[in-house]
Design an enzyme around this catalytic site. Structure first.
Site, PDB file in Angstrom:
ATOM      1  N   TYR A 285       0.682  -1.421  -0.002  1.00 16.76           N
ATOM      2  CA  TYR A 285       0.151  -0.152  -0.053  1.00 16.76           C
ATOM      3  C   TYR A 285       0.806   1.296   0.016  1.00 16.76           C
ATOM      4  O   TYR A 285       2.003   1.488   0.416  1.00 16.76           O
ATOM      5  CB  TYR A 285      -0.880   0.102   1.054  1.00 16.76           C
ATOM      6  CG  TYR A 285      -0.414   0.063   2.534  1.00 16.76           C
ATOM      7  CD1 TYR A 285       0.267   0.945   3.298  1.00 16.76           C
ATOM      8  CD2 TYR A 285      -0.822  -1.404   3.391  1.00 16.76           C
ATOM      9  CE1 TYR A 285       0.538   1.030   4.447  1.00 16.76           C
ATOM     10  CE2 TYR A 285      -0.138  -1.381   4.692  1.00 16.76           C
ATOM     11  CZ  TYR A 285       0.393  -0.227   5.249  1.00 16.76           C
ATOM     12  OH  TYR A 285       0.785  -0.431   6.434  1.00 16.76           O
ATOM     13  N   CYS A 286       0.424   2.408  -0.460  1.00 17.79           N
ATOM     14  CA  CYS A 286       1.033   3.469  -0.828  1.00 17.79           C
ATOM     15  C   CYS A 286       2.474   3.259  -1.389  1.00 17.79           C
ATOM     16  O   CYS A 286       3.414   3.687  -0.678  1.00 17.79           O
ATOM     17  CB  CYS A 286       1.258   4.169   0.564  1.00 17.79           C
ATOM     18  SG  CYS A 286       1.782   6.144   0.468  1.00 17.79           S
ATOM     19  N   PRO A 287       2.559   2.551  -2.412  1.00 16.21           N
ATOM     20  CA  PRO A 287       3.891   2.249  -3.043  1.00 16.21           C
ATOM     21  C   PRO A 287       4.561   3.684  -3.507  1.00 16.21           C
ATOM     22  O   PRO A 287       3.975   4.760  -3.954  1.00 16.21           O
ATOM     23  CB  PRO A 287       3.593   1.118  -4.388  1.00 16.21           C
ATOM     24  CG  PRO A 287       1.965   2.068  -4.671  1.00 16.21           C
ATOM     25  CD  PRO A 287       1.457   2.155  -3.455  1.00 16.21           C
TER      26      PRO A 287
END
Length: 279
Positions: free
Chosen positions: A148-150
């Protein structure tokens, strides 16, 4: 990395430790606080500052997340799981904050030439490498697909992400912010965000490409290092490294200027969330 080290080596480091205030501290306050510090440090009215903070059961969305077609459904799911949902004022996408996640903000003054954006990221990456050098594990900075949130400065060990870095620039101040998953299950946190996106996007086509999350690519430092790390353990490591990179390290609070600036910055964060309808 020499430029990153030069950035970490400040004449003074003021530490504002709010890591124990989680239950009584709203995450919206944190983002107002960092904006306040950007102005005071950027104007030379305060030294370089490291602020640490922990929040309990909070999901922090990015601006792009607020454009999800079924956002309300996704937010309702998160709230049913016992999480508060807010929107931050820096870049990125949804992240999980809980009692096992330590957030560190490094606030620097922009020099005359300015601080290159990668230099800010490199400084935080170097700091984390130094903090955990005794484990002899390679900490890489590269995008971990499926997290997540790469981002290009995802921090990982053996391909598993445990931290993400963002930046906020305001009034000649630069805040480099990191969330460190210290303990608990990294994959369980990722599963929560996966379910959020499944509900908030469904099969709808969107202009923005949201991440397809594979929970197994995320873990906590405790899991990756096979060590029972606590927030207090990591705080001690942080203070030791800041002390090594400064001639003067001290615990501080907001100065009079910052106390004056803070209500305005906090109100802006609140208004942004009210407009989006998350609070």
């Amino acid at each position: 990395m020499n430029e990153a080290l030069n950035l970490l080596c400040q004449p003074q480091w003021r530490v504002i430790d709010q890591s124990a205030a989680g239950m009584h501290f709203n995450a919206l306050e944190s983002f107002g606080m960092d904006d306040t510090l950007c102005e005071s440090v950027g104007s030379g009215e305060a030294p370089a500052t490291a602020r640490t903070w922990v929040h309990h059961n909070t999901i922090v969305l990015g601006i792009q997340d607020t454009r999800l077609p079924f956002l309300t459904e996704g937010v309702q799911f998160l709230e049913q799981q016992g999480y508060r949902v807010i929107v931050r004022n820096s870049g990125g996408l949804a992240v999980v904050l809980d009692e096992g996640v330590l957030n560190i903000s490094l606030i620097f003054p922009e020099a005359e030439k300015g601080i290159d954006i990668n230099r800010g990221y490199d400084a935080m990456w170097l700091l984390i490498q130094e903090m955990f050098s005794d484990f002899n594990e390679t900490i890489e900075a590269k995008e971990i697909v499926g997290s997540y949130c790469p981002g290009s400065y995802d921090l990982s060990i053996n391909g598993k992400k445990f931290a993400g870095i963002s930046q906020r620039r305001l009034r000649k101040g630069v805040a480099v912010q990191i969330y460190l998953c210290v303990n608990g299950s990294g994959s369980a946190r990722a599963q929560l965000i996966k379910q959020f996106y499944d509900l908030a996007k469904k099969e709808e086509e969107t202009k923005f490409i949201y991440p397809q999350i594979f929970p197994e690519v995320m873990a906590s430092l405790s899991e990756l290092l096979s060590a029972e790390l606590t927030i207090a353990d990591v705080m001690l490591r942080l203070l030791q490294r800041l002390k090594a990179n400064s001639s003067f390290l001290f615990n501080g609070q907001l100065n009079p200027l910052e106390l004056e600036l803070y209500p305005g910055y906090f109100q802006r964060v609140v208004e942004r969330n009210e407009k989006i309808g998350t609070i």
